[in-house]
Write a protein that holds these residues in place. Structure first.
Motif, PDB file in Angstrom:
ATOM      1  N   GLY A   7       0.811  -1.211   0.000  1.00  0.00           N
ATOM      2  CA  GLY A   7       0.000   0.000   0.000  1.00  0.00           C
ATOM      3  C   GLY A   7       0.846   1.262   0.000  1.00  0.00           C
ATOM      4  O   GLY A   7       0.448   2.285  -0.571  1.00  0.00           O
ATOM      5  N   PHE A   8       2.028   1.217   0.617  1.00  0.00           N
ATOM      6  CA  PHE A   8       2.915   2.382   0.592  1.00  0.00           C
ATOM      7  C   PHE A   8       3.351   2.705  -0.836  1.00  0.00           C
ATOM      8  O   PHE A   8       3.538   3.868  -1.190  1.00  0.00           O
ATOM      9  N   ARG A   9       3.490   1.659  -1.647  1.00  0.00           N
ATOM     10  CA  ARG A   9       3.952   1.856  -3.028  1.00  0.00           C
ATOM     11  C   ARG A   9       2.934   2.612  -3.866  1.00  0.00           C
ATOM     12  O   ARG A   9       3.286   3.239  -4.872  1.00  0.00           O
ATOM     13  N   ASP A  10       1.646   2.581  -3.466  1.00  0.00           N
ATOM     14  CA  ASP A  10       0.587   3.243  -4.230  1.00  0.00           C
ATOM     15  C   ASP A  10       0.450   4.721  -3.890  1.00  0.00           C
ATOM     16  O   ASP A  10      -0.358   5.435  -4.505  1.00  0.00           O
ATOM     17  N   LEU A  11       1.202   5.198  -2.913  1.00  0.00           N
ATOM     18  CA  LEU A  11       1.147   6.600  -2.527  1.00  0.00           C
ATOM     19  C   LEU A  11       2.064   7.438  -3.412  1.00  0.00           C
ATOM     20  O   LEU A  11       2.909   6.894  -4.128  1.00  0.00           O
ATOM     21  N   PRO A  12       1.884   8.787  -3.412  1.00  0.00           N
ATOM     22  CA  PRO A  12       2.839   9.633  -4.130  1.00  0.00           C
ATOM     23  C   PRO A  12       4.265   9.358  -3.647  1.00  0.00           C
ATOM     24  O   PRO A  12       4.502   9.248  -2.445  1.00  0.00           O
ATOM     25  N   ALA A  13       5.185   9.252  -4.598  1.00  0.00           N
ATOM     26  CA  ALA A  13       6.575   8.878  -4.275  1.00  0.00           C
ATOM     27  C   ALA A  13       6.600   7.535  -3.562  1.00  0.00           C
ATOM     28  O   ALA A  13       7.507   7.241  -2.775  1.00  0.00           O
ATOM     29  N   GLY A  14       5.594   6.694  -3.861  1.00  0.00           N
ATOM     30  CA  GLY A  14       5.422   5.428  -3.171  1.00  0.00           C
ATOM     31  C   GLY A  14       6.617   4.498  -3.189  1.00  0.00           C
ATOM     32  O   GLY A  14       6.999   3.968  -2.138  1.00  0.00           O
ATOM     33  N   PRO A  15       7.230   4.244  -4.359  1.00  0.00           N
ATOM     34  CA  PRO A  15       8.376   3.325  -4.366  1.00  0.00           C
ATOM     35  C   PRO A  15       9.489   3.751  -3.420  1.00  0.00           C
ATOM     36  O   PRO A  15      10.070   2.909  -2.722  1.00  0.00           O
ATOM     37  N   TRP A  16       9.756   5.051  -3.375  1.00  0.00           N
ATOM     38  CA  TRP A  16      10.812   5.529  -2.481  1.00  0.00           C
ATOM     39  C   TRP A  16      10.372   5.443  -1.021  1.00  0.00           C
ATOM     40  O   TRP A  16      11.183   5.128  -0.139  1.00  0.00           O
ATOM     41  N   LEU A  17       9.077   5.706  -0.774  1.00  0.00           N
ATOM     42  CA  LEU A  17       8.577   5.585   0.594  1.00  0.00           C
ATOM     43  C   LEU A  17       8.645   4.140   1.062  1.00  0.00           C
ATOM     44  O   LEU A  17       9.085   3.855   2.185  1.00  0.00           O
TER      45      LEU A  17
END
Length: 259
Positions: free
Chosen positions: A225-235
Motif C-alpha cells: 500500500g505504501f507503493r501506491d502513494l505519491p513517491a510510493g516506491p521511495w517511501l
C-alpha cells in the motif's frame, strides 16, 4: 534463559532482515522474488537458500527459546526494578503465547508442512476479519482492534524515537561508536515497525467502517500500500530499509540485552 532469549532475538532479527529485503525488491517494481513481504515470505526465502532447511530449524528453535524466556519473565519477573510489575508480567505472558504460535508455525514449516508457516498474512487477515464482521457487534470489534493496532504502532514509533530501548540494553558495555550505531538502528527500525503497525490498524478501521473484510490488510498488502502513494516506491524503500534495520537492531539486542 539467557541463551534462549538471545537466540530468540537473533531469530527475530533474521526474519525482519528478510522481510525488509523482499519489500525493497517490491518497491522498485519487482515481485519480491515471488515471495510475500511477511513472515511466511521470509520463511520461503530462507528455505530456498543453501542449508535452508537447517536454518529453518534453527530459527524455529530460537523463537521457541524466546517463548520460554517470556514465560520465565511472566512467572519470575524480568530484569530491572519494574520487572516484577503486574503489567510487565502480563505483557510477558502475551508475548509467550505469541511466540509459541510463531515458533510452532516455523517448526511445522521446517518439518514439511508448507501450509503452516508460509501462509499469506493477507489471506489470514481477510479470513479473520470476515468471520468477526459476521458476529453481532462485529464492526465495533474490528474497529476496536484497528484502534488498538494504531495505538500500538504509534507507541512503538514514539518509544523508538525517544530511545526508550536503551533502558533494556547494557549501554555501558558498548563503545561510543557502537552506541551511535545501535541508537541509529533502534530509532529507524523501531519507527519503521511502528509505522507499518499503525498503517495496518488504519486498514482494519476502514474495513470496519465499510463492512468490507477485504479492506483489512496483512503485512504484505500493508507494505504494498505504501507503493501506491505519491513517491510510493521511495517511501516503501525507506520503510523496507527501516524493517531491515530493525532486524539488525534485534541482533544488537541479542548481544547487549539486560537479562
Amino acid at each position: 534463559m539467557s541463551v534462549a532469549a538471545r537466540s530468540g532475538f537473533a531469530a527475530r532479527g533474521l526474519i525482519y532482515v528478510l522481510v525488509g529485503v523482499i519489500a525493497l525488491q517490491i518497491a522498485f517494481g519487482g515481485a519480491g522474488g515471488g515471495h510475500q513481504a511477511d513472515r511466511g515470505g521470509a520463511l520461503d526465502e530462507l528455505a530456498g537458500k543453501p542449508f535452508g532447511s537447517a536454518m529453518l530449524w534453527i530459527v524455529g528453535i530460537g523463537l521457541a527459546g524466546m517463548a520460554l524466556w517470556r514465560l520465565s519473565e511472566a512467572v519470575f519477573g524480568g530484569a530491572g526494578p519494574d520487572g516484577s510489575k503486574l503489567s510487565r508480567r502480563a505483557a510477558a505472558l502475551f508475548r509467550f503465547v505469541f511466540y509459541c504460535f510463531v515458533s510452532y508455525s516455523v517448526l511445522a514449516y521446517a518439518a514439511g508442512d508448507r501450509g503452516s508457516g508460509s501462509g499469506s498474512s493477507d489471506r489470514h487477515t481477510d479470513d479473520v476479519t470476515a468471520r468477526v464482521l459476521d458476529w453481532p457487534g462485529g464492526q465495533w470489534l474490528v474497529g476496536a482492534a484497528g484502534v488498538g493496532v494504531v495505538i500500538a504502532g504509534v507507541w512503538m514509533a514514539v518509544r523508538a524515537v525517544l530511545k526508550k530501548f536503551r533502558e533494556d540494553l547494557r549501554i555501558g558495555a558498548m563503545s561510543a561508536r557502537t552506541r551511535r550505531v545501535v541508537d541509529f538502528l533502534g530509532v529507524t527500525g523501531g519507527a519503521a515497525r511502528g509505522v507499518v503497525f499503525a498503517a495496518a490498524g488504519v486498514f482494519a478501521l476502514v474495513a470496519a467502517v465499510r463492512h468490507q473484510p477485504g479492506e483489512a490488510r496483512g503485512m504484505d498488502d500493508t507494505l504494498r500500500g505504501f507503493r501506491d502513494l505519491p513517491a510510493g516506491p521511495w517511501l516503501l524503500a525507506l520503510v523496507a530499509l527501516g524493517l531491515a534495520a530493525f532486524g539488525l537492531f534485534s541482533w544488537c539486542v541479542a548481544r547487549w540485552r539486560k537479562l
